[in-house]
Design a protein around this motif. Structure first.
Motif, PDB file in Angstrom:
ATOM      1  N   THR A  77     -38.422  29.933  -1.297  1.00 45.39           N
ATOM      2  CA  THR A  77     -37.663  30.764  -0.359  1.00 45.39           C
ATOM      3  C   THR A  77     -38.347  30.998   0.984  1.00 45.39           C
ATOM      4  O   THR A  77     -37.708  30.917   2.034  1.00 45.39           O
ATOM      5  CB  THR A  77     -37.373  32.143  -0.991  1.00 45.39           C
ATOM      6  N   LYS A  80     -38.106  28.506   4.037  1.00 44.93           N
ATOM      7  CA  LYS A  80     -36.762  28.515   4.634  1.00 44.93           C
ATOM      8  C   LYS A  80     -36.525  29.791   5.418  1.00 44.93           C
ATOM      9  O   LYS A  80     -35.867  29.780   6.477  1.00 44.93           O
ATOM     10  CB  LYS A  80     -35.710  28.352   3.532  1.00 44.93           C
ATOM     11  N   CYS A  97     -29.047  24.200  -0.823  1.00 43.37           N
ATOM     12  CA  CYS A  97     -28.783  25.580  -1.230  1.00 43.37           C
ATOM     13  C   CYS A  97     -28.835  25.721  -2.742  1.00 43.37           C
ATOM     14  O   CYS A  97     -29.477  26.638  -3.273  1.00 43.37           O
ATOM     15  CB  CYS A  97     -27.415  26.018  -0.699  1.00 43.37           C
ATOM     16  N   GLN A 100     -32.349  25.235  -4.123  1.00 42.82           N
ATOM     17  CA  GLN A 100     -33.106  26.473  -3.955  1.00 42.82           C
ATOM     18  C   GLN A 100     -32.676  27.502  -4.998  1.00 42.82           C
ATOM     19  O   GLN A 100     -33.521  28.158  -5.626  1.00 42.82           O
ATOM     20  CB  GLN A 100     -32.890  27.052  -2.554  1.00 42.82           C
ATOM     21  N   LEU A 178     -31.473  34.107   1.125  1.00 41.90           N
ATOM     22  CA  LEU A 178     -31.596  32.967   0.234  1.00 41.90           C
ATOM     23  C   LEU A 178     -30.281  32.734  -0.476  1.00 41.90           C
ATOM     24  O   LEU A 178     -29.384  33.584  -0.443  1.00 41.90           O
ATOM     25  CB  LEU A 178     -32.713  33.184  -0.795  1.00 41.90           C
ATOM     26  N   THR A 279     -39.515  38.549  -3.602  1.00 37.76           N
ATOM     27  CA  THR A 279     -39.773  37.156  -3.228  1.00 37.76           C
ATOM     28  C   THR A 279     -41.003  36.990  -2.354  1.00 37.76           C
ATOM     29  O   THR A 279     -41.623  35.917  -2.351  1.00 37.76           O
ATOM     30  CB  THR A 279     -38.569  36.554  -2.474  1.00 37.76           C
TER      31      THR A 279
END
Length: 307
Positions: A77, A80, A97, A100, A178, A279
């Motif tokens: 994450t 990005k 996407c 991820q 995310l 995260t």
């Protein structure tokens, strides 16, 4: 028609943070520093566990696995997120996407299983110390670690595959940092009740089961600690699981807020703040929490620094 609509969306836009342009360089730098420290801290944990014979114990082997999870968990994450500060439109492809989403979900699920197994390991060490080496042998420890990894990735296949089959024909802007379950369901063309319920049951059951099992382990641990006659003995026993308990409360608290709640509209600015915590911040805190509260681990750190 649904198949045609599905192909219309080939990429998504991650809206990310709503931050004043003058503050973006400072936020970018802060997140980058935290990410680098996270990688260094968790790599150091893996290095110490691998190279020190004194740390070749189930507790530290599980910790090494947890650190390995954290490295990739945050890597799915944060890069990005950082790239979003450098581009006008924070684009991510449809495939990117869901890749991820899959790895983020799989690694997060693996962490849940690892934390649960670590709680069980502490239960055996405190409640059954004389039989601990037999109940948690090297072979059993390796089996548990392997089970956590396999289960974490297998468990994520269902929700990710179901959501990837939804059509996204009207909106391609994800109001989040995310690709995650809630934001993706919000922008789908048709809200499929069956898919939402299946994803909710899959995620909630995993979180509730792992957290409940961890709580059961700690219920027996606390019961055993209370029976220890000396206060010094009670402090020593509790110190062996205090670090793990701190991580459990932080991680499961955030995960429960995000995934064990009724479906519907939720304030995404709160979700983004919680997402930042689990995260970006939590993967950094884990090696710090474990190292500072563990004398045996601190000795290994000092030995590593000296050599």
């Amino acid at each position: 028609m649904l198949g045609e609509n599905q192909t219309e969306v080939r990429e998504f836009i991650l809206r990310g943070f709503y931050i004043n342009s003058s503050a973006q360089p400072a936020i970018f730098t802060l997140i980058l520093i935290i990410y680098i420290l996270t990688l260094v801290g968790n790599m150091l944990v893996i290095k110490l566990v691998w190279s020190n014979v004194s740390l070749h114990k189930p507790m530290y082997i599980f910790l090494g696995n947890l650190s390995f999870v954290e490295i990739w968990y945050t890597t799915t994450t944060v890069p990005k997120i950082l790239s979003g500060f450098l581009s006008r439109n924070n684009l991510i492809s449809f495939t990117g996407c869901f890749l991820q989403f899959f790895f983020f979900f799989s690694l997060g699920t693996t962490e849940c299983f690892l934390l649960t197994v670590m709680g069980y390991d502490r239960y055996l060490a405190i409640c059954h110390p004389l039989r601990y080496s037999m109940l948690m042998s090297g072979r059993i420890c390796s089996w548990f670690a392997t089970y956590c990894w396999i289960s974490g990735f297998l468990w994520s296949i269902l929700p990710v595959s179901l959501i990837s089959q939804l059509s996204f024909c009207r909106e391609n802007e994800i109001d989040h940092i995310l690709c995650d379950t809630g934001p993706l369901l919000e922008i789908s063309c048709v809200r499929d009740f069956t898919i939402e319920v299946a994803c909710s049951i899959c995620t909630s059951s995993m979180l509730v089961a792992t957290f409940s099992f961890t709580c059961i382990s700690y219920a027996f641990i606390i019961q055993t600690i209370i029976r220890i006659p000396s206060s010094a003995g009670r402090r020593k026993a509790f110190s062996t699981c205090a670090s793990h308990l701190t991580v459990v409360i932080t991680f499961f608290g955030c995960a429960t807020y995000m995934y064990v709640r009724p479906a519907g509209k939720h304030p995404f600015h709160y979700d983004k703040l919680v997402a930042i915590l689990y995260t970006i911040v939590t993967p950094l805190l884990n090696p710090i929490i474990y190292s500072l509260r563990n004398k045996e681990f601190m000795k290994a750190v000092q030995k590593f620094i000296v050599t």
